[in-house]
Motif scaffolding. Structure first.
Motif, short mmCIF file in Angstrom:
data_model
loop_
_atom_site.label_atom_id
_atom_site.label_comp_id
_atom_site.label_asym_id
_atom_site.label_seq_id
_atom_site.Cartn_x
_atom_site.Cartn_y
_atom_site.Cartn_z
N LEU A 65 16.89 -83.75 9.60
CA LEU A 65 17.35 -83.17 10.97
C LEU A 65 18.80 -83.38 11.47
O LEU A 65 19.41 -82.69 11.95
CB LEU A 65 16.24 -83.14 12.01
CG LEU A 65 14.97 -82.29 11.87
CD1 LEU A 65 13.86 -82.46 12.72
CD2 LEU A 65 15.11 -80.86 11.38
N ILE A 113 19.20 -85.45 16.78
CA ILE A 113 19.10 -84.35 16.06
C ILE A 113 19.76 -82.96 16.39
O ILE A 113 20.04 -81.99 15.65
CB ILE A 113 17.62 -83.94 15.74
CG1 ILE A 113 16.97 -83.52 17.03
CG2 ILE A 113 17.05 -84.96 15.14
CD1 ILE A 113 15.54 -82.87 16.78
N GLY A 127 19.32 -79.05 14.88
CA GLY A 127 18.10 -79.69 14.39
C GLY A 127 16.80 -79.39 15.19
O GLY A 127 15.73 -79.45 14.38
N HIS A 130 15.82 -76.00 13.59
CA HIS A 130 15.21 -75.77 12.48
C HIS A 130 13.82 -76.73 12.45
O HIS A 130 13.04 -76.33 11.89
CB HIS A 130 16.18 -76.77 11.52
CG HIS A 130 15.76 -76.71 10.07
ND1 HIS A 130 15.75 -75.40 9.58
CD2 HIS A 130 15.44 -77.66 9.26
CE1 HIS A 130 15.40 -75.57 8.09
NE2 HIS A 130 15.08 -76.89 8.26
N ARG A 131 13.58 -77.87 13.24
CA ARG A 131 12.39 -78.44 13.24
C ARG A 131 11.45 -77.61 13.88
O ARG A 131 10.27 -77.43 13.40
CB ARG A 131 12.52 -79.48 14.27
CG ARG A 131 11.02 -80.26 14.41
CD ARG A 131 10.96 -81.22 15.74
NE ARG A 131 11.42 -80.46 16.93
CZ ARG A 131 11.77 -80.92 18.03
NH1 ARG A 131 12.23 -82.24 18.13
NH2 ARG A 131 11.90 -80.27 18.88
N ASN A 144 21.77 -80.94 11.49
CA ASN A 144 22.76 -80.90 12.52
C ASN A 144 24.14 -81.09 12.45
O ASN A 144 24.91 -80.14 12.88
CB ASN A 144 22.15 -81.87 13.83
CG ASN A 144 22.92 -81.32 15.20
OD1 ASN A 144 22.69 -80.35 15.77
ND2 ASN A 144 23.59 -82.37 15.73
#
Length: 121
Positions: A63, A31, A35, A38-39, A67
């Motif tokens: 994710l 990710i 990622g 954003h997670r 990415n």
């Protein structure tokens, strides 16, 4: 043991409790930095969407895709900025410190664009 289907999640009856049958997806892509950012954003600011992705088993794939998109977008923006600002290999050969400063500036601005367009949205 009996099974119950509710909201696209299978449940198994164990004693008096229904336990969701959750399995991790077969995703091997990383990710990455984008990622992870954003997670964390989803977890803090959009918990319902985050939980939906987790429970459906789509979080990791989502994710990893994000990415890859962010990496491609970052590369494109950096190349466009280099071209528009005249940051070339010729500048690198003539004045390395000016080239490093220009590249750091371009990279930082490009990362902020990617964050606003893809990560914190």
């Amino acid at each position: 043991m009996s099974q119950l289907l509710f909201c696209e999640i299978n449940y198994t009856l164990v004693g008096d409790y229904y336990i969701p049958n959750i399995a991790l997806p077969e995703e091997n892509r990383p990710i990455g930095r984008w990622g992870r950012l954003h997670r964390d954003y989803l977890e803090q600011h959009h918990p319902i969407r985050f939980n939906d992705l987790v429970l459906s088993g789509q979080l990791w794939t989502y994710l990893a895709d994000l990415n890859e998109q962010a990496q491609e977008r970052l590369s494109l923006i950096v190349e466009q900025m280099k071209a528009s600002e005249g940051v070339t290999e010729k500048l690198k050969a003539a004045d390395q410190m000016a080239w490093v400063g220009a590249m750091n500036s371009i990279r930082n601005r490009a990362e902020e664009i990617v964050k606003s367009e893809l990560i914190y949205k």
